[in-house]
Scaffold this motif. Structure first.
Motif, PDB file in Angstrom:
ATOM      1  N   LYS A   1       0.806  -1.223   0.000  1.00  0.00           N
ATOM      2  CA  LYS A   1       0.000   0.000   0.000  1.00  0.00           C
ATOM      3  C   LYS A   1       0.839   1.274   0.000  1.00  0.00           C
ATOM      4  CE  LYS A   1      -4.519  -1.359   1.409  1.00  0.00           C
ATOM      5  NZ  LYS A   1      -5.473  -1.562   2.469  1.00  0.00           N
ATOM      6  N   GLN A   2       2.091   1.153   0.474  1.00  0.00           N
ATOM      7  CA  GLN A   2       2.949   2.338   0.483  1.00  0.00           C
ATOM      8  C   GLN A   2       3.234   2.759  -0.957  1.00  0.00           C
ATOM      9  OE1 GLN A   2       4.501   3.514   3.414  1.00  0.00           O
ATOM     10  NE2 GLN A   2       3.912   1.909   4.831  1.00  0.00           N
ATOM     11  N   ASN A   3       2.871   3.925  -1.320  1.00  0.00           N
ATOM     12  CA  ASN A   3       3.163   4.484  -2.643  1.00  0.00           C
ATOM     13  C   ASN A   3       2.778   3.534  -3.778  1.00  0.00           C
ATOM     14  OD1 ASN A   3       4.101   6.681  -1.343  1.00  0.00           O
ATOM     15  ND2 ASN A   3       6.251   6.316  -1.756  1.00  0.00           N
ATOM     16  N   ARG A   4       1.666   2.887  -3.643  1.00  0.00           N
ATOM     17  CA  ARG A   4       1.199   1.958  -4.659  1.00  0.00           C
ATOM     18  C   ARG A   4       0.938   2.721  -5.963  1.00  0.00           C
ATOM     19  NH1 ARG A   4      -3.492  -2.224  -3.849  1.00  0.00           N
ATOM     20  NH2 ARG A   4      -3.854  -1.099  -1.924  1.00  0.00           N
ATOM     21  N   THR A   5       1.421   2.204  -7.084  1.00  0.00           N
ATOM     22  CA  THR A   5       1.217   2.929  -8.331  1.00  0.00           C
ATOM     23  C   THR A   5       0.070   2.348  -9.143  1.00  0.00           C
ATOM     24  OG1 THR A   5       2.904   1.633  -9.413  1.00  0.00           O
ATOM     25  CG2 THR A   5       3.577   3.761  -8.487  1.00  0.00           C
ATOM     26  N   LEU A   6      -0.172   1.032  -9.041  1.00  0.00           N
ATOM     27  CA  LEU A   6      -1.309   0.429  -9.738  1.00  0.00           C
ATOM     28  C   LEU A   6      -1.344   0.771 -11.224  1.00  0.00           C
ATOM     29  CD1 LEU A   6      -4.058   1.122  -7.072  1.00  0.00           C
ATOM     30  CD2 LEU A   6      -3.157  -1.105  -7.698  1.00  0.00           C
ATOM     31  N   THR A   7      -0.274   0.440 -11.885  1.00  0.00           N
ATOM     32  CA  THR A   7      -0.189   0.718 -13.313  1.00  0.00           C
ATOM     33  C   THR A   7      -1.300  -0.005 -14.068  1.00  0.00           C
ATOM     34  OG1 THR A   7       2.157   0.998 -13.092  1.00  0.00           O
ATOM     35  CG2 THR A   7       1.334   0.665 -15.313  1.00  0.00           C
ATOM     36  N   GLY A   8      -1.528  -1.264 -13.734  1.00  0.00           N
ATOM     37  CA  GLY A   8      -2.652  -2.019 -14.307  1.00  0.00           C
ATOM     38  C   GLY A   8      -2.551  -2.183 -15.805  1.00  0.00           C
ATOM     39  N   TYR A   9      -3.690  -2.246 -16.447  1.00  0.00           N
ATOM     40  CA  TYR A   9      -3.745  -2.471 -17.890  1.00  0.00           C
ATOM     41  C   TYR A   9      -3.856  -1.141 -18.613  1.00  0.00           C
ATOM     42  CZ  TYR A   9      -4.642  -7.130 -16.235  1.00  0.00           C
ATOM     43  OH  TYR A   9      -4.537  -8.324 -15.605  1.00  0.00           O
ATOM     44  N   THR A  10      -3.071  -0.987 -19.670  1.00  0.00           N
ATOM     45  CA  THR A  10      -3.157   0.235 -20.470  1.00  0.00           C
ATOM     46  C   THR A  10      -3.362  -0.160 -21.929  1.00  0.00           C
ATOM     47  OG1 THR A  10      -0.778   0.307 -20.781  1.00  0.00           O
ATOM     48  CG2 THR A  10      -1.650   1.592 -18.947  1.00  0.00           C
ATOM     49  N   SER A  11      -3.884   0.764 -22.710  1.00  0.00           N
ATOM     50  CA  SER A  11      -4.125   0.480 -24.123  1.00  0.00           C
ATOM     51  C   SER A  11      -3.924   1.745 -24.951  1.00  0.00           C
ATOM     52  CB  SER A  11      -5.561  -0.041 -24.282  1.00  0.00           C
ATOM     53  OG  SER A  11      -5.887  -0.146 -25.650  1.00  0.00           O
TER      54      SER A  11
END
Ligand SMILES: *[C@@H]1O[C@H](CO)[C@@H](O)[C@H](O)[C@H]1NC(C)=O
Ligand SMILES: *[C@@H]1O[C@H](CO)[C@@H](O)[C@H](O)[C@H]1NC(C)=O
Ligand SMILES: *[C@@H]1O[C@H](CO)[C@@H](O)[C@H](O)[C@H]1NC(C)=O
Ligand SMILES: *[C@@H]1O[C@H](CO)[C@@H](O)[C@H](O)[C@H]1NC(C)=O
Ligand SMILES: *[C@@H]1O[C@H](CO)[C@@H](O)[C@H](O)[C@H]1NC(C)=O
Ligand SMILES: *[C@@H]1O[C@H](CO)[C@@H](O)[C@H](O)[C@H]1NC(C)=O
Ligand SMILES: *[C@@H]1O[C@H](CO)[C@@H](O)[C@H](O)[C@H]1NC(C)=O
Ligand SMILES: *[C@@H]1O[C@H](CO)[C@@H](O)[C@H](O)[C@H]1NC(C)=O
Ligand SMILES: *[C@@H]1O[C@H](CO)[C@@H](O)[C@H](O)[C@H]1NC(C)=O
Ligand SMILES: *[C@@H]1O[C@H](CO)[C@@H](O)[C@H](O)[C@H]1NC(C)=O
Length: 369
Positions: free
Chosen positions: A23-33
């Motif tokens: 959770k510290q500085n989570r970026t959560l890049t995830g899926y991009t398109s």
């Protein structure tokens, strides 16, 4: 025995330690398109079995796997913070228009879509960016409605001094046409935290947070806007808006948690009996067990037929959503849940909101029978 201990240590690690580190500085890049599913004038809105709500719509709970989107260090325009989303269901997908900040804290508006409401794919490029003198420090906090196939987005243009409520339209959610500030010469007020009594000072030229009623009623579209009190404006074409300077507010401050500020959340939703359910965000002064300055989300019932300029018909006394999780209580701004999107999707209500001005979360509520 050793196995049990090892298992316990492992479980503990999985359950508590790893998530809190993550959770510290989570970026959560995830899926991009790089491409966006095609949306057009012909696209469908809402699911075929959409069921209108009645007031009050209760039972919202933060989704346990929040945040569902966060900043993306790989894209500078959304690398610092990502929050405050508008939402709409088009072609059986939930679409979000969200606010993202770069490392200089300049805001752009991004686009993401999902077939389940939780797992989003984001478009690599922002869809609305600062380009005009009144928005040099950001295009912020979108809210969206779709009328006759066109998307109407209200957003805040900020130049570092004044916030101005602006309009942009699109037919595909990607290509937006800007119309500039829609409420020039407005006077809002600013709550004076520094004074010992309830006091406000005028805030000339400041406007924000426009939530449009998505149907024309008695020949007029209506909108509630404002960033301290709620005010009303009306329009025949959704681009040009009329309001009365120094008009009485749309709603008095009633609940203890909204005494400092009230601000529209998602655009109102029509109820089964033809009134409108309006969610809004409020800020409290401290009493009542609500942290001073905390943002909570509440709900009111409004009647555009008989009281298009207020007051509301009814209000829920306690917030629908309060800052509870780590992302909400400690953030770029502490103790904030800030909602701007509400949709019905796959048999439940999904309310999308900003967490501590840093992450994007969702709360779910059951459909009413
Ligand atoms: C998170 O980011 C902030 C600002 O960049 C930094 O000050 C802080 O040390 C970081 N925390 C962790 C745990 O990396
Ligand atoms: C909408 O549908 C009609 C009839 O199917 C089609 O002719 C038209 O090209 C479509 N328009 C768009 C923008 O897709
Ligand atoms: C953030 O965006 C603004 C406006 O586009 C730009 O002037 C600024 O350089 C950007 N900051 C960073 C760190 O990329
Ligand atoms: C999330 O969405 C992506 C992109 O559509 C997909 O590849 C992935 O399998 C999905 N994950 C889950 C858990 O649904
Ligand atoms: C964007 O929309 C404008 C106004 O509708 C239109 O003139 C323009 O061709 C569109 N651009 C793209 C790339 O679709
Ligand atoms: C704002 O009000 C002033 C004084 O009434 C007027 O001169 C000016 O034209 C107005 N500006 C706009 C954009 O309406
Ligand atoms: C605003 O009000 C004026 C005066 O009543 C009227 O002429 C005009 O059509 C209105 N504009 C809109 C966009 O409703
Ligand atoms: C949408 O269509 C309705 C019905 O034709 C019309 O009354 C209304 O003015 C249209 N609204 C806009 C913003 O074009
Ligand atoms: C529309 O706005 C004008 C300007 O504030 C106001 O005088 C009028 O009463 C409003 N009409 C309705 C029906 O809301
Ligand atoms: C509505 O239809 C969707 C599928 O299109 C389904 O997932 C959802 O559960 C349905 N809702 C209700 C209330 O039946």
């Amino acid at each position: 025995m050793a196995t049990i201990i090892r298992t316990t240590v492992l479980l503990c690690l999985l359950q508590f330690i790893l998530p809190s580190l993550a959770k510290q500085n989570r970026t959560l890049t995830g899926y991009t398109s790089d491409t966006v599913p095609k949306v057009s004038l012909n696209s469908t809105q809402n699911e075929p079995n959409y069921t209108a709500p009645y007031f009050p719509l209760l039972g919202f709970k933060q989704y346990p796997n929040n945040p569902i989107l966060g900043p993306n260090k790989k894209a500078s325009w959304e690398s610092a913070y990502l929050y405050n989303p508008a939402s709409i269901v088009i072609d059986n997908k939930v679409w979000l228009l969200y606010r993202a900040q770069n490392e200089s804290l300049v805001s752009s508006i991004g686009l993401a879509w999902s077939t389940d409401g939780f797992n989003f794919t984001r478009y690599t490029k922002p869809v609305v960016q600062p380009s005009e003198p009144y928005e040099t420090k950001g295009t912020e906090d979108p809210r969206v409605v779709r009328i006759n196939g066109t998307f109407y987005m209200t957003y805040t243009g900020y130049d570092g001094t004044l916030a101005k409520l602006c309009m942009a339209t699109s037919t595909d959610l990607v290509n937006w046409t800007k119309y500039g500030p829609i409420l020039p010469n407005i006077t809002d007020v600013n709550y004076r935290w520094d004074l010992p009594i309830n006091a406000y000072t005028a805030r000339e030229g400041w406007s924000k947070s426009g939530a449009i009623i998505m149907e024309k009623i008695n020949g007029l579209y209506q909108m509630q806007f404002g960033d301290n009190w709620l005010y009303s404006a009306n329009s025949t074409d959704l681009i040009h808006w009329n309001y009365t300077r120094n008009d009485l507010p749309f709603a008095a401050k009633l609940n203890v948690w909204e005494q400092a500020l009230m601000e529209s959340a998602a655009p109102p939703v029509k109820t089964r009996d033809g009134k409108w359910l309006k969610i809004y965000n409020g800020v409290g002064l401290g009493p009542g067990g609500y942290v001073t300055g905390s943002y909570n989300t509440g709900q009111m019932l409004i009647d555009m037929q008989d009281a298009p300029r207020g007051p509301p018909v009814a209000r829920v006394e306690t917030p629908l959503l309060q800052p509870l999780t780590a992302e909400e209580t400690k953030g770029q701004v502490d103790n904030v849940v800030f909602s701007e999107g509400l949709v019905q999707f796959r048999g439940q209500w999904l309310m999308y909101f900003g967490q501590g001005d840093q992450y994007l979360g969702v709360a779910t509520a059951p459909l009413q029978p």
